[in-house]
Design a protein around this motif. Structure first.
Motif: not given
Ligand SMILES: Nc1ncnc2c1ncn2[C@@H]1O[C@H](COP(=O)(O)OP(=O)(O)O)[C@@H](O)[C@H]1O
Ligand SMILES: O=P(O)(O)OC[C@H]1O[C@@](CO)(OP(=O)(O)O)[C@@H](O)[C@@H]1O
Length: 797
Positions: A613-619, A637-640, A665-666
């Motif tokens: 899922g999009e990471s804080r660094y991606n943002v 993550a929830k949808k996945l 992992i998250l």
């Protein structure tokens, strides 16, 4: 920090700070692990900034979700309101009322110092239920310059910044993603709803291995195969129509001073199977191979641009170069070069087997694997040649052979055009009779000397073609025909003498049901193929009958391999209980080939590939690092989890693979019911000294590195980090394990790693790998099975 900071209950500095300059920067955080409905924490208070005690205005100061359980708000207090009374309140996400105001007296911040020590906020909900949040309050005095820098960083990255150590500048509205998190409606359950088309170059339809192979040059030049041969188009040069031009050459060659290095000439062929180096010709001067990728590990003064200049030359001008590989492949290549006999420089894998035993399937798969590892490999499919009406016509009428062939070689016309050329030489009736004859199984009968001769001619031509390709630098030729008699194999071995090493790869199958299935599959595929193009079996029943007779003809004369170096695959379809027999096999590459074949099978199963899922660094546009996921990443993550649980609900043995970085992992966190495995090999490309930077920052601070990578992203190695070729090397065990697994696997990894994995399944050339689109929040489903690899994509957000 800053000029004069104050902390909670730090009254000692009170008073002096008013004169310390700068502005008061307040950061408030609330934490609660027991989230309640859709209540969003807000702040309201005495100053107009916080709503002048009007709860309806507090909407401007809603706190932002920093993580699942933490809410955050920061703001700057104007100098004339440095005494601030405030309280927290909870508001329902939708609508303004009713709000729940925290219990207890007002909180008071004077000149940056918090009065009292209330480190929690209590809210009384309906029915006397108490909700308690932990509270963190921080106030700092910061200079206008720091504030401005922080604000700029925020504007650029749309994420709170900690520029120069100041806490964060944030906006006063919950993010869209946070809004979505609570909404069950957004967790759509119909997975088909999310299907999106795969990119056009991907193999989204069934793949017929026989049609994926390349056309021998003797045919390609005539234009006979004018249809699906992308190999004849942009990706291949005119001179070498059949051979892949994807030979970037992966190594920098450092030769001793005395040995004059001549790039582009004086090529010395490697003794390893399929390896070449641009070394000097002189005997006794052994070059030193340094697998450096492109770019320099030196930090002080980068020499990456000069390294690049050398490598570009190797890649674009030199024909015979080291395989575009790093690590073990390159080491094996160098070792074999030093030790192996002369003809071992090239390897021919010669398939042997009755029809419908999976020869073409295995040949195509092996070609894909070796190319992905960086070996210049080409699949020569003799059956495809036989499928050409035109070519068979040429061979059967050997009296016309040389004359017609000249015309064919010089011709650039299409199938129809070439046939017309033929009919101009042959009488039209003879031509039609000829076509009739080759369309029947008689052509393949052991009693038909014309047929045998013609087939041997075709095989010899294809072999010649393969040897010339090797002489021009090709490394591994995969020669795909039945080669079912010792006589034919002896002919091939004779032709290969002093040119290349031959390993026979025989596919044997004793299961009548599987053979029956294979025949039907083959005839069906050929019939499908015939709808669009002229082929032998436009009608299934006729084709099926013809194939059976043809098979019997072959069975009568079939002689299993007992000579030379060979690998026998016996009943290997299920990957269970089959056998691999090897004889006289040595060397790095043959060893790898055996290992690969031992691990492959045809059990149908899906492999799901997704980025975290999009990471804080991606943002923030930062690369590498080990940041957590953003709100939107959490939603994914929830949808996945929802998707995986539905898609694999009957797959008890499925497993989830992640990297060792927390963003994957998250992302796997919410998936329940399957074992999770962390693989270091799945970690993102190591960006070395650039880790944590934005691309803009790299461009500004390390322009040489930036340019080197832009020019050759495949081989560029980050200083103290990795190149894409390095990543491919470390992913080889992952590929082998994915091939070996019989149950579905979900791979949650990273952009560069997934590009490399995907390229293997989609058979994309090495040079394209770093540029493959690999979007966030999208699942690529690779379906493995008896027809090969198919792809489906789901975009969950
Ligand atoms: N080792 C194997 N043994 C038996 N069947 C196989 C094997 N490998 C693949 N197959 C199956 O055989 C089918 C036909 O294979 P193909 O490669 O066209 O046969 P051939 O080239 O031997 O005529 C493939 O679609 C695949 O499902
Ligand atoms: O090779 P490029 O195109 O830079 O892509 C790789 C980059 O992708 C990123 C995102 O920019 O992957 P990830 O999402 O796993 O964090 C970087 O970490 C990584 O360096």
């Amino acid at each position: 920090m800053g000029t004069a900071a104050s902390t909670n209950a730090d009254t000692s500095s009170h008073g002096s700070e008013d004169h310390a300059g700068g502005q008061l920067y307040v950061s408030l955080k609330m934490e609660n692990y027991r989230l309640k409905g859709e209540l969003v924490p807000h702040v309201y208070g005495s100053a107009p900034l916080v709503g002048s005690w009007d709860s309806s205005k507090a909407v401007r100061l809603s706190m932002e979700r920093e993580s699942t359980f933490m809410w955050e708000l920061s703001f700057v207090v104007p100098p004339n309101h440095e005494t601030l009374d405030f309280k927290f309140l909870l508001k329902p996400k939708h609508g303004n009322v009713p709000c729940v105001v925290e219990e207890g007296p007002n909180r008071q911040l004077i000149g940056g110092t918090l009065q009292g020590d209330q480190d929690s906020a209590m809210f009384k909900l309906s029915g006397d239920e108490i909700l308690e949040y932990k509270v963190f309050i921080k106030a700092d005095r910061v200079s206008p310059f720091d504030l401005a820098a922080s604000w700029r960083a925020y504007q650029e990255n749309f994420q709170r910044s900690t520029v120069r150590g100041i806490p964060d500048v944030s906006i006063a509205s919950a993010t869209e993603a946070a809004n979505e998190i609570g909404s069950q409606a957004s967790l759509e359950l119909d997975i088909e709803h999310y299907v999106v088309p795969a990119p056009s170059s991907a193999n989204s339809g069934p793949v017929y291995a026989a049609n994926m192979t390349e056309t021998p040059r003797s045919l390609a030049r005539t234009g006979v195969f004018s249809r699906n041969d992308s190999s004849l188009g942009s990706s291949h040069s005119q001179k070498d129509l059949g051979a892949s031009v994807d030979r970037p050459g992966g190594m920098e060659v450092i030769a001793p001073e005395t040995a004059k290095l001549s790039l582009g000439s004086g090529l010395v062929e490697s003794k390893s199977v399929g390896t070449f180096s641009n070394m000097q010709k002189q005997e006794g001067h052994r070059g030193l191979f340094v697998d450096r990728g492109v770019g320099s590990p030196r930090l002080m003064k980068s020499s990456s641009s000069s390294a690049f200049a050398v490598d570009v030359k190797l890649g674009s001008e030199a024909k015979n170069s080291m395989p575009a590989a790093a690590g073990a492949v390159a080491a094996g290549a160098v070792a074999d070069q030093m030790l192996g006999p002369k003809e071992d420089r090239h390897l021919a894998i010669v398939l042997v087997g009755l029809p419908a035993r999976g020869k073409t399937f295995t040949a195509a798969k092996l070609t894909r694997y070796l190319r992905w590892l960086g070996h210049d490999t080409k699949h020569f499919n003799v059956g495809k040649v036989i499928d050409s009406l035109f070519f068979i016509s040429l061979l059967l009428f050997s009296c016309y052979y040389s004359r017609v062939r000249d015309i064919a070689v010089n011709s650039v016309c299409s199938i129809e055009g070439s046939s017309m050329e033929l009919t101009r030489i042959l009488n039209y009736d003879t031509y039609l009779t000829l076509i009739d004859m080759m369309q029947t199984a008689d052509f393949f009968s052991g009693d038909n000397p014309e047929g045998i001769e013609a087939r041997n001619e075709v095989a010899a031509l294809a072999m010649e073609d393969m040897i010339s390709w090797m002489q021009e630098g090709g490394q591994v030729g995969i020669f795909d025909a039945t080669n079912s008699t010792r006589k034919r194999r002896n002919m091939l071995m004779k032709m290969a003498e002093g040119e290349c090493k031959i390993i026979f790869l025989e596919t044997l199958c004793n299961d009548r049901n599987i053979i029956e299935r294979n025949i039907r599959l083959k005839v069906q595929q050929s019939a499908d193929y015939a709808e669009e193009y002229d082929a032998r079996w436009p009608d299934f029943e006729a084709g099926y009958h013809d194939f059976k007779v043809r098979l019997e003809n072959y069975e009568k004369v079939y002689e299993p391999v007992e000579e030379g170096s060979y690998i026998k695959m016996i009943d290997m379809v299920s990957g269970n209980g089959g056998q691999i027999q090897v004889n006289n096999i040595s060397g790095y590459l043959p060893g790898r080939i055996v290992f690969f074949l031992v691990n492959t099978h045809l059990t149908p199963r899906p492999i799901l590939l997704t980025r975290h899922g999009e990471s804080r660094y991606n943002v923030r546009g930062r690369i590498g690092g080990d940041s957590a996921i953003s709100d939107s990443g959490e939603l994914y993550a929830k949808k996945l989890a929802n998707f995986v649980e539905r898609r694999l609900k009957n797959e008890k043995a499925a497993s989830i693979w992640t990297s060792t970085l927390q963003r994957t992992i998250l992302t796997a966190g919410p998936i329940g019911g399957f074992p999770k495995i962390q693989w270091r090999a799945l970690d993102e490309i190591n960006s070395g000294v650039c880790d944590g930077m934005t691309y803009e920052e790299i461009k500004k601070n390390m322009p040489e590195e930036y340019e080197s990578r832009k020019k050759d992203k495949l081989r560029y190695r980050y200083p103290r980090g990795e190149s894409y070729l390095d990543v491919i090397q470390r992913l080889e065990p992952v590929i082998i394990e994915l091939e070996r697994q019989r149950a579905p696997v979900v791979v949650i990894s990273h952009q560069a790693v997934l590009r490399a994995l995907y390229a293997y399944f989609a058979d994309r050339p090495l040079k394209e790998i770093p540029h493959i689109e690999m979007p966030l929040h999208t699942i690529i489903e690779i379906q493995m099975g008896v027809t090969g690899v198919q792809e489906k994509r789901y975009k969950l957000m």
